[in-house]
Design a protein around this motif. Structure first.
Motif, short mmCIF file in Angstrom:
data_model
loop_
_atom_site.label_atom_id
_atom_site.label_comp_id
_atom_site.label_asym_id
_atom_site.label_seq_id
_atom_site.Cartn_x
_atom_site.Cartn_y
_atom_site.Cartn_z
N GLU A 77 0.90 -1.15 0.01
CA GLU A 77 0.12 0.03 -0.15
C GLU A 77 0.95 1.28 0.02
O GLU A 77 0.67 2.05 -0.74
CB GLU A 77 -0.96 0.05 1.30
CG GLU A 77 -1.88 -0.94 1.30
CD GLU A 77 -2.36 -1.05 2.85
OE1 GLU A 77 -3.52 -0.50 2.97
OE2 GLU A 77 -1.87 -1.62 3.54
N MET B 11 1.07 4.47 -2.87
CA MET B 11 0.71 5.73 -2.71
C MET B 11 1.91 6.88 -2.89
O MET B 11 1.73 7.77 -3.52
CB MET B 11 0.19 6.01 -1.50
CG MET B 11 -1.31 5.11 -0.89
SD MET B 11 -2.45 5.76 -1.94
CE MET B 11 -3.70 4.38 -1.86
N ILE C 121 2.43 7.34 -6.57
CA ILE C 121 1.38 8.36 -7.09
C ILE C 121 1.84 9.62 -6.61
O ILE C 121 1.87 10.63 -7.42
CB ILE C 121 -0.12 7.95 -6.73
CG1 ILE C 121 -0.85 6.61 -7.41
CG2 ILE C 121 -0.82 9.36 -7.24
CD1 ILE C 121 -1.84 6.38 -7.24
N ILE C 122 2.03 9.81 -5.24
CA ILE C 122 2.50 11.10 -4.81
C ILE C 122 3.59 11.75 -5.29
O ILE C 122 3.84 12.67 -5.93
CB ILE C 122 2.79 11.03 -3.17
CG1 ILE C 122 1.33 10.78 -2.56
CG2 ILE C 122 3.21 12.56 -2.81
CD1 ILE C 122 1.46 10.62 -1.15
N ALA D 29 3.59 10.72 -10.12
CA ALA D 29 2.49 10.97 -11.03
C ALA D 29 1.92 12.57 -10.37
O ALA D 29 1.88 13.44 -11.26
CB ALA D 29 1.21 10.50 -10.77
N GLY D 30 2.28 13.03 -9.11
CA GLY D 30 1.87 14.23 -8.61
C GLY D 30 2.73 15.05 -8.39
O GLY D 30 2.63 16.30 -8.50
N VAL E 106 4.08 16.34 -12.80
CA VAL E 106 3.51 17.78 -12.82
C VAL E 106 4.61 18.61 -13.21
O VAL E 106 4.34 19.74 -14.00
CB VAL E 106 3.12 18.10 -11.54
CG1 VAL E 106 2.44 19.69 -11.56
CG2 VAL E 106 1.72 17.24 -11.25
N THR F 154 -3.88 3.54 4.43
CA THR F 154 -2.92 4.76 4.19
C THR F 154 -3.67 5.93 3.95
O THR F 154 -3.53 6.59 2.61
CB THR F 154 -1.92 4.29 3.31
OG1 THR F 154 -2.70 3.61 1.93
CG2 THR F 154 -0.90 3.41 3.33
N LEU G 164 -2.13 9.31 3.17
CA LEU G 164 -1.35 9.32 1.79
C LEU G 164 -2.40 9.38 0.63
O LEU G 164 -2.08 9.98 -0.37
CB LEU G 164 -0.55 8.29 1.76
CG LEU G 164 0.57 8.20 2.86
CD1 LEU G 164 1.47 6.81 2.56
CD2 LEU G 164 1.52 9.39 2.55
N PHE G 165 -3.49 8.77 0.86
CA PHE G 165 -4.51 8.51 -0.48
C PHE G 165 -4.88 10.06 -0.76
O PHE G 165 -4.92 10.50 -1.88
CB PHE G 165 -5.64 7.66 0.19
CG PHE G 165 -6.75 7.55 -0.87
CD1 PHE G 165 -6.48 6.83 -1.95
CD2 PHE G 165 -7.86 8.42 -1.01
CE1 PHE G 165 -7.56 6.46 -2.88
CE2 PHE G 165 -8.73 8.31 -1.87
CZ PHE G 165 -8.61 7.38 -2.96
N LEU H 258 -3.31 12.74 0.06
CA LEU H 258 -2.47 13.63 -0.63
C LEU H 258 -2.31 13.31 -2.17
O LEU H 258 -1.85 13.98 -2.97
CB LEU H 258 -0.87 13.39 0.29
CG LEU H 258 -0.83 14.10 1.29
CD1 LEU H 258 0.54 13.50 2.03
CD2 LEU H 258 -0.83 15.36 1.13
N ALA H 259 -2.12 11.80 -2.30
CA ALA H 259 -1.90 11.42 -3.86
C ALA H 259 -3.21 12.06 -4.67
O ALA H 259 -2.83 12.56 -5.88
CB ALA H 259 -1.71 10.03 -3.71
N SER I 253 -2.96 15.77 -5.24
CA SER I 253 -1.79 16.13 -6.04
C SER I 253 -2.21 15.62 -7.55
O SER I 253 -1.48 16.45 -8.29
CB SER I 253 -0.35 15.41 -5.61
OG SER I 253 -0.47 14.08 -5.82
N LEU I 254 -2.94 14.85 -7.61
CA LEU I 254 -3.58 14.59 -9.21
C LEU I 254 -4.39 15.58 -9.73
O LEU I 254 -4.64 15.90 -10.80
CB LEU I 254 -3.92 13.04 -9.26
CG LEU I 254 -3.07 11.86 -9.14
CD1 LEU I 254 -3.78 10.58 -9.31
CD2 LEU I 254 -1.96 12.07 -10.34
N VAL J 162 -4.10 18.69 -9.70
CA VAL J 162 -3.61 19.82 -10.56
C VAL J 162 -3.68 19.50 -11.83
O VAL J 162 -3.56 20.49 -12.92
CB VAL J 162 -2.20 19.98 -10.05
CG1 VAL J 162 -1.38 18.74 -10.28
CG2 VAL J 162 -1.64 21.32 -10.60
N ILE K 139 2.42 22.87 -6.51
CA ILE K 139 3.70 22.19 -6.32
C ILE K 139 4.44 22.80 -5.05
O ILE K 139 4.81 22.10 -4.04
CB ILE K 139 4.70 22.29 -7.26
CG1 ILE K 139 4.25 21.33 -8.55
CG2 ILE K 139 6.09 21.55 -7.04
CD1 ILE K 139 5.07 21.41 -9.74
N LEU L 245 -1.22 6.02 9.90
CA LEU L 245 -1.89 6.89 8.61
C LEU L 245 -3.38 6.49 8.48
O LEU L 245 -3.80 7.06 7.46
CB LEU L 245 -1.10 6.26 7.35
CG LEU L 245 0.57 6.61 7.33
CD1 LEU L 245 1.23 6.13 6.16
CD2 LEU L 245 0.55 8.26 7.25
#
Lengths: 167, 407
Positions: A50, A54, A57-58, A61-62, A66, B127, B130-131, B133-134, B137-138, B140, B167, B187
């Motif tokens: 998990e 995450m 992605i952070i 991808a994030g 970007v 998590t 974190l989910f 945050l992820a 951040s997508l 954007v 960012i 988390l």
């Protein structure tokens, strides 16, 4: 269920990966790369990792992608124009070479790992933040610290390069 | 398995309905509050006190013609609002807003159905932080792509500003989030809230902002400031600065595309406020213990609100208040009765406290929009990198040190 999701996201990852190369416009390519990152994160999730999913992605991808897209937009890069004709050798030998490479890979992987188990889904539970943190600060402390020093060097290098530009 | 699917479907329907209504009425609340801050009336034509205004806006946006300018990149122009609204709405699925709900065993047509217990959230993932945050951040990508694909200098500038800003502010946001996680040790959002239960000295709540080794008040403030930037709200709404960029990244959008961006902004607001409530304000734990009567607070508050409504209805300032305000009064009295009804108190009271904290933070968002002017772009960036980021880092270091020392 797991097999279905694995096939779905593995297929998506490969499809997006091919699309990165095929697209003519940098933004489309970059977004396909985001698709690859996202599909990989889903595969990690299927394997029970998990935290890694995450973080994938952070971070990729994030943040990184970007930044890529930001730079492409800032430079206002247009569609690829100087797309010359591929040479006849590429046309003639491209497909056979790809097939040969694939066959060689299969051959070597069976030779080097003769009786490896197939991947199992759902029975791995060591992918949480706690286990990853514990592993990073006990077994893998030295690689972890060395990597952070490496990143620090990269940051300093970037600052030095940028300063020259400003002066 | 079937019971799980049916319960999840019911929860999905309820949460979606409540969330969408909240988003529509949040905009009405915002217009009303800003109007009253500026000594105006605000929306007042459609329905009593303008209460049907959101409905009218939705009908207007749906029936408008969706113009597709000829110079846009069609695929990304259509994809961008979908991305923005999808990433904004999906976050609510992991927000826990109460304890658990148990439906006792019952029989229908001779078939017995066992007691069902369900948690008050859609998905409980390990998590959770974190989910969020992820996914945020997508988010954007929606804005950046909208700015780029519109093929227009104002929207491109808006998209660029927004990616740079998001960012930059993601760093202090994540660092501020990490500080309360250190003492919670998990988390999982529900686990974080459970870690904040209880009271010091019998009356000081153990919320993260009052926590004993090192109160997380600094990281709470950093989080809220960064949240304003992440949601593109005044004073950090540079991506859509009207007087510089017309409307920034969504200049070229009309009809449902525009509505999607609008909805995404409000959904993001609700998400960050929920996260702040869960991480810093103790989720659904009351401000003072039950032994000192925290369960009485909600009914008394509702009753007083109802009484004020009825009083003003009897001495009306405007002629139609004579009818509308007593109706609201009755509604508030009914709410007070529902919150005081003993069998439902353990279920309703956590939701009340969660919603109360959430609404307070949302009000702060609106209040600041009505109060502060917009920053200049270099001030925005300098503030994030030169002040907020080092402060968040120092706060995290001190928190980690103290947690290691006392835990």
């Amino acid at each position: 269920m797991e097999l279905f999701f694995f096939s779905l996201f593995a297929f998506l990852a490969v499809l997006c990966g091919i699309n990165v190369v095929l697209q003519h416009h940098p933004i489309s390519s970059a977004l396909s790369l985001v698709g690859v990152m996202g599909s990989l994160a889903m595969l990690y999730l299927g394997l029970g990792a998990e935290f890694i999913a995450m973080a994938q992605i952070i971070v990729y991808a994030g943040a990184i992608m970007v930044l890529f897209i930001f730079v492409i937009m800032l430079l206002n890069a247009g569609t690829e124009t100087g797309r010359g004709k591929a040479s006849w050798t590429a046309h003639l030998l491209g497909a056979p070479a790809l097939i040969a490479l694939f066959v060689l890979l299969c051959l070597f992987s069976t030779r080097w790992f003769p009786n490896s188990e197939s991947v199992k889904f759902g029975d791995f539970t060591g992918g949480g933040a706690q286990q990853i943190g514990y592993a990073l600060f006990t077994d893998y402390l030295l690689p972890f610290e060395v990597t952070s020093v490496l990143i620090l060097i990269a940051i300093i290098g970037a600052i030095v390069l940028a300063r020259k530009e400003i002066d | 398995m079937e019971a799980f699917l049916i319960i999840t479907a019911i929860k999905l329907a309820v949460i979606l309905g409540v969330f969408m209504t909240t988003l529509a009425y949040l905009q009405w609340v915002e217009r009303k509050v800003i109007a009253h801050v500026q000594v105006r009336m605000g929306p007042s034509r459609v329905g009593p006190h303008g209460l049907l205004q959101p409905l009218a806006d939705v009908i207007k946006l749906i029936t408008k013609e969706g113009v597709m300018p000829p110079h846009v990149n069609k695929f990304f122009y259509l994809l961008a609002p979908f991305l923005a609204v999808f990433m904004a709405l999906i976050c609510i699925s992991i927000v826990p807003f109460g304890t658990s709900l148990t439906v006792p065993a019952f029989t229908i047509g001779g078939v017995a159905y066992g007691p069902y217990t369900t948690m008050m959230e859609l998905a409980d993932i390990n998590t959770g932080v974190l989910f969020i945050l992820a996914v945020s951040s997508l988010g954007v990508y929606g804005i950046a792509l909208a700015g780029w694909s519109s093929n227009n200098k104002y929207s491109l500038l808006g998209g660029l500003r927004s990616s740079a800003q998001m960012i930059s502010y993601e760093l202090p946001l994540s660092l501020a989030l990490a500080a309360p996680l250190l003492s919670a040790g998990t988390l999982n959002l529900r686990g974080i809230v459970d870690a904040q239960g209880g009271f010091y000295l019998g009356f000081i709540p153990r919320w993260a902002i009052f926590e004993m080794p090192f109160p997380q008040i600094i990281s709470f403030i950093i989080f809220m400031i960064a949240a304003f930037a992440e949601t593109n709200r005044i004073p950090f709404d540079l991506p859509e600065a009207e007087n510089e960029l017309v409307a920034g990244f969504h200049v070229e959008y009309s009809s449902m595309g525009f509505a999607a961006f609008f909805m995404a902004e409000y959904a993001n607001m609700v998400t960050v406020c929920s996260v702040a409530t869960l991480l810093f304000l103790g989720g659904w734990h009351p401000l003072w213990p039950e032994s000192l009567g925290s369960n009485l607070f909600a009914p008394v508050l509702m009753f007083l609100t109802g009484a004020i409504c009825v009083y003003h209805g009897l001495n009306p300032a405007r002629p139609f208040d004579r009818i509308t305000l007593p109706v609201f009064g009755v509604v508030f009295f009914a709410l007070a009765g529902g919150l005081a009804f003993r069998p439902t108190v353990p279920i309703v009271m956590p939701i009340f406290w969660f919603v109360a904290k959430l609404s307070f933070l949302l009000f702060v968002f609106i209040w600041i929009r009505a109060t502060l002017p917009r920053f200049r772009y270099d001030q925005l960036m300098g503030f994030a990198w030169k002040f907020l980021f080092p402060l968040a880092l120092a706060n995290l270091l001190v928190t980690g040190f103290l947690v290691a020392l006392f835990a």
